[in-house]
Design a protein around this motif. Structure first.
Motif, PDB file in Angstrom:
ATOM      1  N   GLU A  17      67.345 -53.052  20.260  1.00 16.12           N
ATOM      2  CA  GLU A  17      67.481 -53.358  18.831  1.00 16.12           C
ATOM      3  C   GLU A  17      66.656 -52.387  17.980  1.00 16.12           C
ATOM      4  OE1 GLU A  17      68.836 -55.489  15.512  1.00 16.12           O
ATOM      5  OE2 GLU A  17      69.434 -55.740  17.595  1.00 16.12           O
ATOM      6  N   TYR A  18      65.456 -52.050  18.452  1.00 13.02           N
ATOM      7  CA  TYR A  18      64.582 -51.131  17.726  1.00 13.02           C
ATOM      8  C   TYR A  18      65.174 -49.721  17.687  1.00 13.02           C
ATOM      9  CZ  TYR A  18      60.191 -49.157  16.043  1.00 13.02           C
ATOM     10  OH  TYR A  18      59.230 -48.529  15.290  1.00 13.02           O
ATOM     11  N   GLU A  19      65.954 -49.342  18.699  1.00 12.78           N
ATOM     12  CA  GLU A  19      66.580 -48.018  18.721  1.00 12.78           C
ATOM     13  C   GLU A  19      67.638 -47.873  17.639  1.00 12.78           C
ATOM     14  OE1 GLU A  19      66.446 -44.968  20.297  1.00 12.78           O
ATOM     15  OE2 GLU A  19      64.494 -45.705  20.941  1.00 12.78           O
ATOM     16  N   PHE A  20      68.381 -48.924  17.374  1.00 11.82           N
ATOM     17  CA  PHE A  20      69.479 -48.839  16.423  1.00 11.82           C
ATOM     18  C   PHE A  20      69.061 -49.089  14.988  1.00 11.82           C
ATOM     19  CE2 PHE A  20      71.845 -49.748  20.386  1.00 11.82           C
ATOM     20  CZ  PHE A  20      72.572 -48.562  20.409  1.00 11.82           C
ATOM     21  N   THR A  22      65.429 -50.453  12.479  1.00  8.12           N
ATOM     22  CA  THR A  22      64.021 -50.826  12.473  1.00  8.12           C
ATOM     23  C   THR A  22      63.895 -52.349  12.496  1.00  8.12           C
ATOM     24  OG1 THR A  22      63.522 -48.863  11.180  1.00  8.12           O
ATOM     25  CG2 THR A  22      61.847 -50.580  11.245  1.00  8.12           C
ATOM     26  N   VAL A  23      63.108 -52.827  13.399  1.00 11.19           N
ATOM     27  CA  VAL A  23      62.877 -54.264  13.527  1.00 11.19           C
ATOM     28  C   VAL A  23      61.826 -54.666  12.502  1.00 11.19           C
ATOM     29  CG1 VAL A  23      62.062 -56.080  15.080  1.00 11.19           C
ATOM     30  CG2 VAL A  23      63.468 -54.226  15.963  1.00 11.19           C
ATOM     31  N   LYS A  24      62.144 -55.693  11.712  1.00 16.38           N
ATOM     32  CA  LYS A  24      61.180 -56.177  10.733  1.00 16.38           C
ATOM     33  C   LYS A  24      60.012 -56.832  11.455  1.00 16.38           C
ATOM     34  CE  LYS A  24      64.501 -57.002   7.083  1.00 16.38           C
ATOM     35  NZ  LYS A  24      65.093 -57.983   6.175  1.00 16.38           N
ATOM     36  N   HIS A  25      58.839 -56.628  10.914  1.00 16.40           N
ATOM     37  CA  HIS A  25      57.611 -57.211  11.458  1.00 16.40           C
ATOM     38  C   HIS A  25      57.379 -56.774  12.898  1.00 16.40           C
ATOM     39  CE1 HIS A  25      57.688 -59.681   7.884  1.00 16.40           C
ATOM     40  NE2 HIS A  25      58.870 -60.190   8.235  1.00 16.40           N
ATOM     41  N   SER A  26      57.621 -55.507  13.186  1.00 14.84           N
ATOM     42  CA  SER A  26      57.471 -55.024  14.566  1.00 14.84           C
ATOM     43  C   SER A  26      56.013 -55.097  15.030  1.00 14.84           C
ATOM     44  CB  SER A  26      58.008 -53.606  14.701  1.00 14.84           C
ATOM     45  OG  SER A  26      57.283 -52.724  13.890  1.00 14.84           O
ATOM     46  N   ASP A  27      55.056 -54.890  14.117  1.00 13.12           N
ATOM     47  CA  ASP A  27      53.651 -55.000  14.516  1.00 13.12           C
ATOM     48  C   ASP A  27      53.302 -56.429  14.914  1.00 13.12           C
ATOM     49  OD1 ASP A  27      53.203 -52.322  14.093  1.00 13.12           O
ATOM     50  OD2 ASP A  27      52.424 -52.592  12.067  1.00 13.12           O
ATOM     51  N   PHE A  28      53.844 -57.388  14.174  1.00 10.29           N
ATOM     52  CA  PHE A  28      53.598 -58.795  14.509  1.00 10.29           C
ATOM     53  C   PHE A  28      54.230 -59.154  15.846  1.00 10.29           C
ATOM     54  CE2 PHE A  28      55.060 -63.226  14.463  1.00 10.29           C
ATOM     55  CZ  PHE A  28      53.828 -63.865  14.401  1.00 10.29           C
ATOM     56  N   ILE A  29      55.457 -58.689  16.078  1.00  9.70           N
ATOM     57  CA  ILE A  29      56.143 -58.972  17.340  1.00  9.70           C
ATOM     58  C   ILE A  29      55.391 -58.330  18.502  1.00  9.70           C
ATOM     59  CG2 ILE A  29      58.259 -58.578  18.661  1.00  9.70           C
ATOM     60  CD1 ILE A  29      59.777 -58.754  15.991  1.00  9.70           C
ATOM     61  N   VAL A 115      47.691 -48.111  21.868  1.00 10.33           N
ATOM     62  CA  VAL A 115      48.243 -46.773  22.098  1.00 10.33           C
ATOM     63  C   VAL A 115      49.769 -46.788  21.966  1.00 10.33           C
ATOM     64  CG1 VAL A 115      48.518 -44.969  23.843  1.00 10.33           C
ATOM     65  CG2 VAL A 115      46.303 -46.037  23.505  1.00 10.33           C
ATOM     66  N   PHE A 116      50.427 -47.829  22.474  1.00 10.59           N
ATOM     67  CA  PHE A 116      51.886 -47.926  22.330  1.00 10.59           C
ATOM     68  C   PHE A 116      52.270 -47.901  20.863  1.00 10.59           C
ATOM     69  CE2 PHE A 116      52.325 -50.678  26.422  1.00 10.59           C
ATOM     70  CZ  PHE A 116      52.003 -49.576  27.189  1.00 10.59           C
ATOM     71  N   ARG A 117      51.557 -48.632  20.046  1.00  9.03           N
ATOM     72  CA  ARG A 117      51.878 -48.744  18.624  1.00  9.03           C
ATOM     73  C   ARG A 117      51.615 -47.438  17.885  1.00  9.03           C
ATOM     74  NH1 ARG A 117      48.489 -49.958  15.014  1.00  9.03           N
ATOM     75  NH2 ARG A 117      49.162 -50.423  12.924  1.00  9.03           N
ATOM     76  N   LYS A 118      50.554 -46.742  18.250  1.00  5.36           N
ATOM     77  CA  LYS A 118      50.167 -45.535  17.522  1.00  5.36           C
ATOM     78  C   LYS A 118      50.958 -44.296  17.927  1.00  5.36           C
ATOM     79  CE  LYS A 118      46.920 -46.970  14.847  1.00  5.36           C
ATOM     80  NZ  LYS A 118      47.040 -46.894  13.413  1.00  5.36           N
ATOM     81  N   ILE A 119      51.295 -44.151  19.189  1.00  4.47           N
ATOM     82  CA  ILE A 119      51.854 -42.893  19.683  1.00  4.47           C
ATOM     83  C   ILE A 119      53.367 -42.932  19.867  1.00  4.47           C
ATOM     84  CG2 ILE A 119      51.820 -41.305  21.645  1.00  4.47           C
ATOM     85  CD1 ILE A 119      48.886 -41.838  21.953  1.00  4.47           C
ATOM     86  N   ALA A 120      53.908 -44.048  20.306  1.00  3.57           N
ATOM     87  CA  ALA A 120      55.308 -44.093  20.720  1.00  3.57           C
ATOM     88  C   ALA A 120      56.264 -44.136  19.531  1.00  3.57           C
ATOM     89  CB  ALA A 120      55.547 -45.310  21.588  1.00  3.57           C
ATOM     90  N   PHE A 121      57.415 -43.472  19.695  1.00  2.00           N
ATOM     91  CA  PHE A 121      58.476 -43.559  18.700  1.00  2.00           C
ATOM     92  C   PHE A 121      59.123 -44.942  18.731  1.00  2.00           C
ATOM     93  CE2 PHE A 121      58.397 -38.962  19.545  1.00  2.00           C
ATOM     94  CZ  PHE A 121      58.140 -38.540  18.256  1.00  2.00           C
ATOM     95  N   ASN A 122      59.271 -45.465  19.929  1.00  2.00           N
ATOM     96  CA  ASN A 122      59.791 -46.811  20.117  1.00  2.00           C
ATOM     97  C   ASN A 122      58.792 -47.562  20.991  1.00  2.00           C
ATOM     98  OD1 ASN A 122      61.163 -49.163  20.742  1.00  2.00           O
ATOM     99  ND2 ASN A 122      63.084 -48.147  21.250  1.00  2.00           N
ATOM    100  N   PRO A 123      57.858 -48.288  20.381  1.00  2.31           N
ATOM    101  CA  PRO A 123      56.828 -48.954  21.192  1.00  2.31           C
ATOM    102  C   PRO A 123      57.396 -50.032  22.114  1.00  2.31           C
ATOM    103  CG  PRO A 123      56.653 -49.614  18.892  1.00  2.31           C
ATOM    104  CD  PRO A 123      57.666 -48.515  18.952  1.00  2.31           C
TER     105      PRO A 123
END
Length: 150
Positions: A17-20, A22-29, A115-123
């Motif tokens: 879903e994140y690839e297609f 942007t997922v809302k509230h992705s940091d919260f999820i 690190v996943f949140r900061k570096i990855a294009f799709n965490p």
């Protein structure tokens, strides 16, 4: 066993879903999944892995080694590991082993999720790969190695 498979399917759905879009509230999820995994590792049962009972023996060895006066503690264990075990057994009298597992899980998974949140294009895709390849081996069984990998 079903919970592991359901979590994998959930992570795969979120990653796709994140690839297609942007997922809302992705940091919260991401934070909610991280907290769930921390609790999942910290409060696991003794029967989940074969390393749990040796860790309990290790905790007892660390606690009772100082009373003998020998200095063999630090060559066997990392200073941070000894510090966390002694700190948890000092604060938590009845469930100190669970506290050690929760603290190790929180440190290890927390660093990795940051690190996943900061570096990855799709965490979530990175999280899916992490869960499917490293989580069950490093975090669920070898807590010291999981923290060292962080």
């Amino acid at each position: 066993m079903y919970i592991y498979c359901l979590l994998f399917i959930l992570l795969a759905i979120i990653a796709v879903e994140y690839e297609f879009k942007t997922v809302k509230h992705s940091d919260f999820i991401l934070a909610a999944i991280g907290i769930f995994l921390i609790l999942f590792v910290g409060f696991r049962d003794v029967s989940v892995s074969r390393d749990y009972l040796p860790y309990l023996d290790t905790f007892n060895f660390i606690l009772h080694q100082d009373s003998t006066g020998q200095t063999t503690l630090l060559p066997l264990f990392e200073p941070g590991f000894v510090f966390i075990v002694k700190l948890c057994y000092g604060f938590f009298h009845y469930n100190a082993a669970i506290a050690v597992m929760v603290i190790f899980a929180a440190l290890s998974i927390g660093i990795k999720f940051f690190v996943f949140r900061k570096i990855a294009f799709n965490p979530f895709l990175v999280l899916l790969l992490y869960y499917s390849h490293y989580f069950l081996v490093e975090e669920m069984t070898q807590i010291r190695n999981g923290l060292a990998c962080s």
